[in-house]
Motif scaffolding. Structure first.
Motif, mmCIF file in Angstrom:
data_model
loop_
_atom_site.group_PDB
_atom_site.id
_atom_site.type_symbol
_atom_site.label_atom_id
_atom_site.label_comp_id
_atom_site.label_asym_id
_atom_site.label_seq_id
_atom_site.Cartn_x
_atom_site.Cartn_y
_atom_site.Cartn_z
ATOM 1 N N GLN A 170 9.527 85.462 48.239
ATOM 2 C CA GLN A 170 9.686 84.057 48.600
ATOM 3 C C GLN A 170 8.488 83.575 49.420
ATOM 4 O OE1 GLN A 170 13.586 83.726 50.501
ATOM 5 N NE2 GLN A 170 14.465 83.073 48.558
ATOM 6 N N THR A 171 8.379 82.261 49.539
ATOM 7 C CA THR A 171 7.293 81.665 50.317
ATOM 8 C C THR A 171 7.847 81.069 51.601
ATOM 9 O OG1 THR A 171 5.981 81.140 48.354
ATOM 10 C CG2 THR A 171 5.504 79.879 50.351
ATOM 11 N N ARG A 230 2.403 72.558 47.988
ATOM 12 C CA ARG A 230 2.806 72.463 46.579
ATOM 13 C C ARG A 230 1.749 73.083 45.676
ATOM 14 N NH1 ARG A 230 8.195 71.380 45.740
ATOM 15 N NH2 ARG A 230 8.910 69.920 47.326
ATOM 16 N N THR A 233 1.721 76.852 45.786
ATOM 17 C CA THR A 233 2.914 77.488 45.190
ATOM 18 C C THR A 233 3.130 77.070 43.748
ATOM 19 O OG1 THR A 233 4.303 75.709 46.086
ATOM 20 C CG2 THR A 233 4.063 77.711 47.429
ATOM 21 N N GLY A 235 3.383 74.150 42.522
ATOM 22 C CA GLY A 235 4.303 73.026 42.440
ATOM 23 C C GLY A 235 5.718 73.341 42.879
ATOM 24 N N ARG A 236 6.023 74.601 43.105
ATOM 25 C CA ARG A 236 7.403 74.999 43.415
ATOM 26 C C ARG A 236 7.829 74.603 44.828
ATOM 27 N NH1 ARG A 236 9.989 79.393 45.625
ATOM 28 N NH2 ARG A 236 12.040 79.864 44.744
ATOM 29 N N ASP A 239 10.254 78.217 50.050
ATOM 30 C CA ASP A 239 11.660 78.610 50.137
ATOM 31 C C ASP A 239 12.196 78.408 51.550
ATOM 32 O OD1 ASP A 239 12.143 79.942 47.395
ATOM 33 O OD2 ASP A 239 10.287 80.868 48.122
ATOM 34 N N ALA A 256 11.139 73.866 48.472
ATOM 35 C CA ALA A 256 11.528 74.148 47.090
ATOM 36 C C ALA A 256 12.995 73.770 46.909
ATOM 37 C CB ALA A 256 11.327 75.629 46.785
ATOM 38 N N VAL A 301 16.297 67.986 46.846
ATOM 39 C CA VAL A 301 16.054 69.383 46.488
ATOM 40 C C VAL A 301 17.232 70.277 46.875
ATOM 41 C CG1 VAL A 301 13.545 69.216 46.582
ATOM 42 C CG2 VAL A 301 14.828 69.746 48.671
#
Length: 362
Positions: A170-171, A230, A233, A235-236, A239, A256, A301
């Motif tokens: 995950q980010t 964005r 990542t 565009g994702r 987390d 995200a 989101v």
């Protein structure tokens, strides 16, 4: 069990709102620990932003008059009262900011806190409830251990306290370079995350990378830094965001789908600190400076916004075990002697240090 206590103890005292100049050093007789209590010879304390709020009279929780300030410290057990079983003289310990909060969600009856409604650790000898104590990780010095109770526990709670926690791959985004953010970078890497750090101080980018950040975004050069997150990542988005500084809207915009926004604080003009100041605990945002947040940013989101209130004893214990297992070391910016407590607070208030400011008590 008790051992010989010192004949006299030096302690700092302050009344909320008196400011740094209101901090007074006194000498008094030591208090022997009662049932369930432990006497700890304090070796070091570290400063957090809540201490400035107490001194300014702006801390959101009750502060009793003439309190011994500072919640974060570490020392050696020198005496124990009747019924104490978990520690003994010679043990190296630190203490949870909320001594009564054992586990689970925070409840009103567990709000008494060290350095606020209870005497803190800016003293040579502190008498603490046994249930507040946490063993010091073996590889850490007293000064390093003193940095854990507020900033490190807050970072751990921000990363794991929602029940799911950060998962490998995950980010995680951290904001600014205060104490919570520096711990969050180290801990997120331990959890297997990719870390994107934001900072308005480009001169700190390399140090953030050395600490573990995979990418660093200059939020001064790119005010709409969610666009950079964005891009990094694909565009994702992130987390999880550990928000300690800067516009909350930017943190929300980079989430995200099903992302988690951990709100630690937000330093603005009302706090008297720059966005790179050291946000350390759960109530910094109470100083003001909040901009409205459009709920649609979260709704769009299915994101979660959670305010982080430092953490429980169970979370502190878990954090200490992780620090020990991975031999993590806190970042210490500067250490002051006990006699220079006022100078240490002024430095912390004005210098925006990279890392923790520590006061060596002995």
């Amino acid at each position: 069990m008790t051992t010989a206590l010192p004949g006299a103890v030096r302690s700092y005292h302050v009344t909320s709102g008196a400011g740094i100049d209101g901090l007074t050093l006194r000498v008094g007789a030591p208090r022997r620990p009662g049932p369930g209590e432990v006497a700890v010879a304090v070796h070091a304390v570290s400063l957090s932003f809540r201490e400035l709020l107490v001194l300014r009279g702006r801390y959101v929780l009750p502060v009793r008059p003439d309190v011994v300030p500072v919640s974060d410290g570490a020392g050696e057990v020198v005496a124990v009262g009747p019924g104490v079983r978990r520690v003994r003289p010679g043990d190296r310990v630190t203490a949870a900011l909320f001594p009564l909060w054992r586990d689970g969600p925070l409840r009103p009856q567990w709000l008494p806190q060290l350095g606020g409604s209870l005497d803190g650790l800016l003293t040579e000898l502190a008498v603490l409830p046994e249930q507040a104590l946490v063993p010091v990780p073996g590889h850490l010095s007293y000064a390093e251990a003193a940095t854990l109770p507020c900033a490190a526990v807050t970072a751990w709670n921000a990363l794991t306290g929602d029940g799911t926690g950060v998962r490998p791959g995950q980010t995680v985004v951290t904001t600014g370079s205060g104490g919570v953010s520096l711990f969050a970078i180290q801990l997120a890497k331990v959890l297997g995350a990719t870390v994107v750090a934001t900072t308005g101080r480009p001169d700190r980018a390399r140090r953030l990378r050395d600490l573990g950040a995979d990418e660093v975004v200059d939020s001064a050069a790119v005010p709409a830094w969610h666009t950079a997150v964005r891009e990094l990542t694909g565009g994702r988005g992130a987390d999880r965001v550990v928000h300690t500084a800067g516009p909350l809207e930017e943190s929300a915009r980079c989430l995200a789908v099903s992302g988690h926004l951990a709100l630690v604080g937000s330093l603005g003009s009302a706090s008297g600190r720059s966005a790179e100041g050291s946000t350390e605990g759960s109530t910094e945002g109470s100083t003001g400076g909040w901009a409205p947040l459009d709920p649609g940013l979260l709704f769009g989101v299915a994101g979660t916004l959670r305010a982080v209130a430092v953490g429980s004893h169970a979370q502190f214990t878990e954090l200490a075990e992780v620090v020990a297992a991975h031999r993590l070391r806190p970042v210490i910016a500067r250490t002051f002697p006990f006699e220079a407590a006022r100078e240490a607070l002024r430095h912390y208030e004005t210098a925006a240090p990279f890392g923790k400011v520590v006061i060596a008590v002995r």
